[in-house]
Each structure stands twice: as structure tokens, then as C-alpha cells.
Design an enzyme around this catalytic site. Structure first.
Site, PDB file in Angstrom:
ATOM      1  CD  GLU A 258     -59.438  42.690  30.485  1.00 26.83           C
ATOM      2  OE1 GLU A 258     -59.306  42.282  31.581  1.00 26.83           O
ATOM      3  OE2 GLU A 258     -59.935  43.890  30.335  1.00 26.83           O
ATOM      4  CE  LYS A 317     -55.463  42.975  35.306  1.00 29.84           C
ATOM      5  NZ  LYS A 317     -57.050  43.311  35.437  1.00 29.84           N
ATOM      6  CB  CYS A 369     -57.689  45.231  32.899  1.00 29.26           C
ATOM      7  SG  CYS A 369     -59.047  45.893  33.743  1.00 29.26           S
TER       8      CYS A 369
END
Length: 504
Positions: A258, A317, A369
Site C-alpha cells: 500500500e 479503496k 489496508c
């Protein structure tokens, strides 16, 4: 006072059932202590005991929040400690609610309460904690069983199904302690049925291989968090990942963590990523790159995973971290954060449904994440997705419990979906997890590492992939609702008899 100490002790013990400790048996024993003090409590007392349990559970289990805020988030020690305490105090409300619900609904025998009502109330409030205000499903008890026989339930009913059976097992252990010889025999027999019966699901192959295994490389750059975003380190960091990638053109798929690129995609596309993509195509390799992405139209910022190779694509995301990537209740809370001098990024959430990325010849289900801690959200790409990819940067939490707990959740996602999980992180835990939730290869933490191994694409669908969390949650909510209704009906009937003329 004794009951309060038992509740607090049970909560303090519970985090040791999870990674990095892995004392899985502690989980049912911890819940058994809590159920014991609930048995003789009023609803308000049960809520108090649940709250004390929650203070112990989260005060120990999510203590890494302080590490993140103080050591890496720019907060002073008092602000970090105060906000961590507030967060723990909030999370403790959910075990308190479980206690109130369980006792309010739980009339009847010890067996009815410990085997039906208390486990159901616990699971319902765990689900609520994972949904309310964006959700925080950390330390849900089912995760503690990733290495026990109860894990075999996960492909059918998910982590909540595992958690419910675990809570039932806690009730059986408590009943074996409290009841007479006949009741004790029943409880021990029930515990044996739960333990042995759950393992039978392990014999079922819910998914099957699709094609040949694929060689993959996961890059762990080990860039210190306090250096990651320094402007002078940008070129060095990106070049490091480019060099590591070029050393592994013998892999079919290479994955960066990430935000491995500490700059927007548009700032490095021509200088670094376009030449790398050309090389990747020449070698027949796909590269997944974690990078912030900027859209001028609408002035939006995304936390993204970008594919370089034969089929370029982007994943944005979807589930942002409150207070880390966006600020809820901005008109109210922005003023508070300014006073506390807490910096905050402000990303835009990606669409709930996005086109699946394609890499190494197969569609994949991406998460960034902590998105992989939400089991239901991993299902949107199934059964099309052949494997799971999670990229994260747990350097925010140092060498605390958090990276290990996060890794345990990634293992559960693989187990629930019957898919391999490829997990690339900045500092760890980086690893390959097979379709049964077992680690295949793991990189050492806090070292620069290129982890290479084999990944098997999978096809088919587990029952959990088809049903999601709803059967387990529906069952538990139904138990609580029926018990509530029954107890209210009995109370009304009792009041009616007292009101009849001629009765003393």
C-alpha cells in the site's frame, strides 16, 4: 466486587487468545467467566460487567492505537493517551450491550441462557460493532480460532459462525462447572459434539484449483514510517521498488505494498511507472503497485492499487479509515483535531462495485489496508475472483500487536472464501496464505524482503461466499428476538394473573 473483578479479568485475558500469542483456549474460558457473572445479574449489572470486560479486552487488545498516534501520527503523549482511552471506552459499550441484552432476554434455565441467549447476544453486538460508524470488527472472537478445529466452520458461516460456536462452547464449559452430575455429562457431551463435529467440515473441498500454480513475488520495502513521506526520499523509495521488481522477472506476478509510491501516480507515471510497465510486458509479468491517485475532475484523492502489464486497471479503496483517511462529522470534529494538532489525510472512497483487476491471467479481489478485516466486503468479486490480494502499510503500528492481529484476519478471509491470499506490506506481515487459511510463506518482519512462492488460482464458491454473514447473524438475532418476545409475554401473563379478582 468479586463479580466485577472476574469480568475485568476475563476481558484482560481475551486478547491473549489472538495473534501474536495464539492461546486459543483462553477465548472460551474468558467468555465463560463473563457468562458466569451475567447469570445472577440484573440487566444493568450485566451491562456494567460487560463494560468492565470490554475495558480489559480493548485496553489490552487495541493498545496499539496509542503507538500509532504518538509514535507515528504526530500527537503528543497526552492527546494520544486521551483519545486511545476514549476509543477503548467506546468499544467497551458493545460487551456492555451484550450483557444487557442477554440478561434482559434470558429467562429460563442455566442451559437456555448460557447456550442460547448469551452467545447470540454476544455475536449480535460483535456484528453491530463491525458495522456502526463505519465499523471496527477488531478482536471478534472467531478470529482466535484460526488454528483450531472450529476454523472449519468459517467457509460455511464465516467468522461470526465460528464466534457463535465458540461462545456456545464457553457456555457448555460453564454449565459443566455449575450443574449437577447429569447436567455436567450433558454439557461435556455437547462440548465434544461441537469440537468433533466442527472438524468434519474440514473434509469438504468447497473450491477447486483453476489452472496451474503461478509464481508470485511480494515486495516488502521496510521503509520507516517517519521517513516514508519525506520529499527527499521519494525518488530513492520508488527506485528501490523498481530495482527489486527487475530482479524478479522470473515471477508471473509482482506486488508492491500500500502506498509504496510516496507520491501521486501522475507524478511518477512517466518517469518510473511507464518504463517499468513496458519492461513488465516484455517479460510477460504483471505488477500491482500501491500508489495514491489524483483525479483533477472533482479534485479527488484515492488510495489506489494500479495494475502494470497486459491488462492495466485501477482499484480505489472503498472502506476508508475514520480519522486516518477521512474525517466523519467534519463540521464538529475538525475543530477538535485542530486543537489537538492531529494531522489528517482526506481521501475519497472508491465505488462499492468496481471492475475486478486482472493479473497473471486471472481476475482478483483486491483490498487495501484494513479492508480485509470486513469479511462481507471480500465477497463482492466472488465467484469470479480467482485469488485475493491485500496491500497494506502496518508500519503505522510498529512492533505492536496490530500487524499480527491483522495477519490473522487475512488468514480468515482466505479460509472463508476458499481462495489464496497474497499479502504485500511495507514492514510485515507479508506472506502467502493458501485456500485453507494456512500460511505458505512468510517474510521476516522489519526487513527488506522479496518473498517468492507459488499461488494456486481457485474456482468455485464456499457457502459463505454465497450467503455471507446473514445466516449466522440472522440466527443469533432470531434467538435474541424470540427470547425477548417470550419473556415479555410471560411477564404480561404473570401481571394479568395478579390483576384477576379473587387472587391473593
Amino acid at each position: 466486587m468479586k463479580a466485577m473483578l472476574l469480568a475485568l479479568t476475563g476481558g484482560i485475558l481475551l486478547p491473549f487468545a489472538f495473534a501474536p500469542f495464539g492461546y486459543a483456549l483462553v477465548a472460551p474460558l474468558s467468555l465463560a467467566l463473563l457468562f458466569r457473572v451475567w447469570l445472577n445479574a440484573s440487566p444493568s449489572k450485566a451491562a456494567l460487567y460487560g463494560y468492565l470486560f470490554g475495558l480489559g479486552q480493548f485496553g489490552i487488545g487495541v493498545s496499539w492505537v496509542f503507538v500509532s498516534m504518538y509514535e507515528y501520527g504526530g500527537s503528543d503523549v497526552f492527546s494520544a493517551a486521551g483519545l486511545t482511552a476514549l476509543f477503548v471506552a467506546y468499544l467497551a459499550l458493545f460487551p456492555a450491550l451484550a450483557g444487557w441484552l442477554g440478561v434482559k432476554a434470558g429467562g429460563g434455565s442455566i442451559l437456555v441462557r448460557t447456550l442460547l441467549v448469551f452467545p447470540a447476544a454476544w455475536v449480535v453486538t460483535e456484528w453491530l460493532r463491525g458495522w456502526l460508524f463505519s465499523g471496527f470488527p477488531w478482536l471478534q472472537i472467531g478470529y482466535s480460532q484460526t488454528d483450531t478445529g472450529l476454523r472449519s466452520i468459517a467457509p460455511v458461516f464465516g467468522v461470526f459462525g465460528v464466534g457463535w460456536l465458540l461462545a456456545v462452547l464457553a457456555g457448555l464449559l460453564l454449565s459443566a462447572w455449575l450443574l449437577d452430575r447429569r447436567g455436567r455429562r450433558f454439557a461435556l457431551l455437547g462440548a465434544a459434539v461441537v469440537l468433533v463435529g466442527s472438524t468434519q467440515f474440514a473434509k469438504v473441498q468447497w473450491t477447486h484449483p483453476a489452472g496451474d500454480p503461478i509464481r508470485v513475488t511480494l515486495l516488502q520495502g521496510n521503509v520507516p514510517q517517519d521517513q516514508k513521506w519525506r520529499p527527499e526520499a521519494k525518488t530513492t523509495t520508488v527506485q528501490m521498488y523498481v530495482d527489486m521488481t527487475r530482479q524478479h522477472w522470473d515471477s508471473r506476478l509482482i506486488i508492491w505494498p500500500e502506498t509504496a509510491v510516496p507520491a501521486f501516480y501522475q507524478q511518477v507515471a512517466e518517469s518510473f511507472l511507464a518504463p517499468l510497465e513496458a519492461e513488465a510486458r516484455q517479460h510477460g509479468v504483471d505488477v500491482l503497485v500501491g500508489v495514491p491517485y489524483y483525479e483533477a475532475q472533482g479534485n479527488r484523492y484515492y488510495n489506489a492499487l494500479v495494475t502494470l502489464g497486459a491488462k492495466p486497471g485501477r482499484y480505489f479503496k472503498r472502506h476508508l479509515v475514520p480519522f486516518g483517511e477521512f474525517l466523519p462529522l467534519r463540521p464538529v470534529l475538525a475543530f477538535v483535531l485542530d486543537i489537538l494538532q492531529i494531522p489528517l489525510a482526506d481521501f475519497t472512497a472508491g465505488a462499492h462495485r468496481q471492475t475486478l483487476l486482472q493479473a497473471a491471467g486471472y481476475p482478483l479481489i483486491a483490498s487495501i489496508c484494513y479492508e480485509d478485516i470486513f469479511g462481507q466486503e471480500s465477497l463482492t468479486g466472488l465467484p469470479e475472483g480467482a485469488y485475493l490480494v491485500n496491500v497494506t502499510n502496518d508500519a503505522w503500528f510498529g512492533d505492536s500487536f496490530a500487524p499480527h492481529q491483522h495477519w490473522q484476519k487475512a488468514r480468515m478471509r482466505a479460509l472463508e472464501t476458499g481462495r489464496y491470499m497474497l499479502r504485500a506490506t511495507n514492514t510485515g506481515v507479508t506472506g502467502i496464505i493458501d485456500a485453507g487459511g494456512r500460511p505458505v510463506a512468510v517474510a521476516p518482519m522489519f526487513e527488506r524482503e522479496a518473498l517468492t512462492g507459488m499461488m494456486q488460482p481457485m474456482a468455485g464458491a464456499t457457502p459463505y461466499a454465497l450467503w455471507g454473514d446473514w445466516p449466522a447473524i440472522g440466527l443469533c438475532a432470531g434467538i435474541v428476538g424470540i427470547c425477548f418476545a417470550r419473556r415479555r409475554r410471560n411477564a404480561s401473563s404473570h401481571q394479568g394473573r395478579q390483576a384477576e379478582p379473587g387472587r391473593n
